[in-house]
Design a protein around this motif. Structure first.
Motif, PDB file in Angstrom:
ATOM      1  N   LEU A   5      39.558  34.798  30.037  1.00 23.46           N
ATOM      2  CA  LEU A   5      38.498  34.735  29.025  1.00 23.46           C
ATOM      3  C   LEU A   5      37.977  33.311  28.881  1.00 23.46           C
ATOM      4  O   LEU A   5      36.761  33.093  28.817  1.00 23.46           O
ATOM      5  CB  LEU A   5      39.032  35.223  27.670  1.00 23.46           C
ATOM      6  CG  LEU A   5      39.034  36.718  27.447  1.00 23.46           C
ATOM      7  CD1 LEU A   5      39.843  37.064  26.214  1.00 23.46           C
ATOM      8  CD2 LEU A   5      37.631  37.241  27.326  1.00 23.46           C
ATOM      9  N   ASN A   6      38.899  32.355  28.838  1.00 19.53           N
ATOM     10  CA  ASN A   6      38.476  30.957  28.715  1.00 19.53           C
ATOM     11  C   ASN A   6      37.696  30.505  29.946  1.00 19.53           C
ATOM     12  O   ASN A   6      36.684  29.810  29.826  1.00 19.53           O
ATOM     13  CB  ASN A   6      39.688  30.055  28.483  1.00 19.53           C
ATOM     14  CG  ASN A   6      40.285  30.254  27.101  1.00 19.53           C
ATOM     15  OD1 ASN A   6      39.578  30.537  26.148  1.00 19.53           O
ATOM     16  ND2 ASN A   6      41.583  30.117  27.000  1.00 19.53           N
ATOM     17  N   SER A   7      38.154  30.903  31.128  1.00 21.79           N
ATOM     18  CA  SER A   7      37.449  30.538  32.359  1.00 21.79           C
ATOM     19  C   SER A   7      36.049  31.150  32.392  1.00 21.79           C
ATOM     20  O   SER A   7      35.080  30.505  32.804  1.00 21.79           O
ATOM     21  CB  SER A   7      38.235  30.997  33.584  1.00 21.79           C
ATOM     22  OG  SER A   7      39.465  30.326  33.663  1.00 21.79           O
ATOM     23  N   LEU A   8      35.947  32.403  31.955  1.00 20.28           N
ATOM     24  CA  LEU A   8      34.638  33.050  31.903  1.00 20.28           C
ATOM     25  C   LEU A   8      33.724  32.319  30.932  1.00 20.28           C
ATOM     26  O   LEU A   8      32.547  32.074  31.228  1.00 20.28           O
ATOM     27  CB  LEU A   8      34.779  34.518  31.510  1.00 20.28           C
ATOM     28  CG  LEU A   8      33.490  35.320  31.407  1.00 20.28           C
ATOM     29  CD1 LEU A   8      32.737  35.323  32.733  1.00 20.28           C
ATOM     30  CD2 LEU A   8      33.784  36.743  30.959  1.00 20.28           C
ATOM     31  N   GLY A   9      34.246  31.947  29.782  1.00 23.47           N
ATOM     32  CA  GLY A   9      33.452  31.190  28.809  1.00 23.47           C
ATOM     33  C   GLY A   9      32.975  29.864  29.364  1.00 23.47           C
ATOM     34  O   GLY A   9      31.814  29.479  29.183  1.00 23.47           O
ATOM     35  N   ASP A  10      33.869  29.157  30.073  1.00 27.79           N
ATOM     36  CA  ASP A  10      33.478  27.887  30.686  1.00 27.79           C
ATOM     37  C   ASP A  10      32.374  28.093  31.717  1.00 27.79           C
ATOM     38  O   ASP A  10      31.425  27.316  31.785  1.00 27.79           O
ATOM     39  CB  ASP A  10      34.688  27.222  31.357  1.00 27.79           C
ATOM     40  CG  ASP A  10      35.748  26.766  30.358  1.00 27.79           C
ATOM     41  OD1 ASP A  10      35.426  26.647  29.152  1.00 27.79           O
ATOM     42  OD2 ASP A  10      36.899  26.552  30.795  1.00 27.79           O
ATOM     43  N   SER A  11      32.493  29.154  32.518  1.00 21.56           N
ATOM     44  CA  SER A  11      31.483  29.439  33.538  1.00 21.56           C
ATOM     45  C   SER A  11      30.144  29.794  32.906  1.00 21.56           C
ATOM     46  O   SER A  11      29.086  29.394  33.411  1.00 21.56           O
ATOM     47  CB  SER A  11      31.940  30.596  34.433  1.00 21.56           C
ATOM     48  OG  SER A  11      33.129  30.254  35.102  1.00 21.56           O
ATOM     49  N   ASP A  21      30.630  35.671  37.912  1.00 17.88           N
ATOM     50  CA  ASP A  21      30.974  36.921  38.606  1.00 17.88           C
ATOM     51  C   ASP A  21      32.463  36.966  38.939  1.00 17.88           C
ATOM     52  O   ASP A  21      33.131  37.979  38.719  1.00 17.88           O
ATOM     53  CB  ASP A  21      30.158  37.082  39.893  1.00 17.88           C
ATOM     54  CG  ASP A  21      28.728  37.474  39.630  1.00 17.88           C
ATOM     55  OD1 ASP A  21      28.426  37.957  38.513  1.00 17.88           O
ATOM     56  OD2 ASP A  21      27.899  37.305  40.539  1.00 17.88           O
ATOM     57  N   HIS A  22      32.969  35.860  39.469  1.00 14.13           N
ATOM     58  CA  HIS A  22      34.388  35.805  39.844  1.00 14.13           C
ATOM     59  C   HIS A  22      35.288  35.999  38.627  1.00 14.13           C
ATOM     60  O   HIS A  22      36.201  36.826  38.637  1.00 14.13           O
ATOM     61  CB  HIS A  22      34.694  34.471  40.530  1.00 14.13           C
ATOM     62  CG  HIS A  22      36.147  34.243  40.747  1.00 14.13           C
ATOM     63  ND1 HIS A  22      36.862  34.912  41.717  1.00 14.13           N
ATOM     64  CD2 HIS A  22      37.033  33.432  40.104  1.00 14.13           C
ATOM     65  CE1 HIS A  22      38.130  34.520  41.668  1.00 14.13           C
ATOM     66  NE2 HIS A  22      38.251  33.623  40.701  1.00 14.13           N
ATOM     67  N   HIS A  23      35.019  35.234  37.575  1.00 12.93           N
ATOM     68  CA  HIS A  23      35.878  35.299  36.389  1.00 12.93           C
ATOM     69  C   HIS A  23      35.719  36.623  35.641  1.00 12.93           C
ATOM     70  O   HIS A  23      36.677  37.114  35.038  1.00 12.93           O
ATOM     71  CB  HIS A  23      35.624  34.112  35.468  1.00 12.93           C
ATOM     72  CG  HIS A  23      36.053  32.813  36.069  1.00 12.93           C
ATOM     73  ND1 HIS A  23      37.346  32.551  36.457  1.00 12.93           N
ATOM     74  CD2 HIS A  23      35.356  31.698  36.381  1.00 12.93           C
ATOM     75  CE1 HIS A  23      37.430  31.347  36.964  1.00 12.93           C
ATOM     76  NE2 HIS A  23      36.225  30.807  36.935  1.00 12.93           N
ATOM     77  N   ALA A  24      34.536  37.215  35.699  1.00 12.14           N
ATOM     78  CA  ALA A  24      34.357  38.530  35.079  1.00 12.14           C
ATOM     79  C   ALA A  24      35.206  39.578  35.803  1.00 12.14           C
ATOM     80  O   ALA A  24      35.830  40.434  35.162  1.00 12.14           O
ATOM     81  CB  ALA A  24      32.888  38.929  35.100  1.00 12.14           C
ATOM     82  N   SER A  25      35.256  39.498  37.137  1.00 11.74           N
ATOM     83  CA  SER A  25      36.099  40.432  37.902  1.00 11.74           C
ATOM     84  C   SER A  25      37.575  40.211  37.589  1.00 11.74           C
ATOM     85  O   SER A  25      38.336  41.171  37.412  1.00 11.74           O
ATOM     86  CB  SER A  25      35.863  40.253  39.400  1.00 11.74           C
ATOM     87  OG  SER A  25      34.554  40.616  39.729  1.00 11.74           O
TER      88      SER A  25
END
Length: 108
Positions: A5-11, A21-25
């Motif tokens: 979740l944190n990585s997706l937020g950062d992206s 796309d990567h972090h959402a997967s």
């Protein structure tokens, strides 16, 4: 799951669509594992408070990211409206005049 979740937020904040796309997967897979874990824990008795708290924190993060994404989408829509104003009024209910799917043939 929290790290995804944190990585997706950062992206999202960095506007890095490949990373989004990567972090959402990755988040999708982590959520599937978490649901399986939660389901297993619920079957074997009461859900441990630590697991409940993690899920509540994750839910809060998801809600926060959803709100941020909604704000970004609204800002993008406003920018597009400024850059490409409509030449005719917007159709009511999202239909177009040439949209055959919205008409009903009532002739016998």
């Amino acid at each position: 799951m929290e790290s995804q979740l944190n990585s997706l937020g950062d992206s999202l904040r960095a506007n890095d669509m490949g990373a989004v796309d990567h972090h959402a997967s990755e988040l999708h897979r982590a959520l599937a594992r978490a649901v399986d874990h939660f389901t297993h824990a619920a079957r074997s008795g009461p859900v441990p408070p630590a697991l409940r708290e993690r899920l509540m924190r994750a839910s809060g993060l998801v809600a926060s990211q959803r709100e941020s994404l909604a704000r970004a989408t609204a800002a993008l829509d406003r920018a597009i409206d400024v850059l490409m104003p409509r030449t005719s009024p917007a159709p009511v209910y999202g239909g177009t005049q040439g949209d055959r799917g919205s008409r009903t043939n009532l002739t016998a």
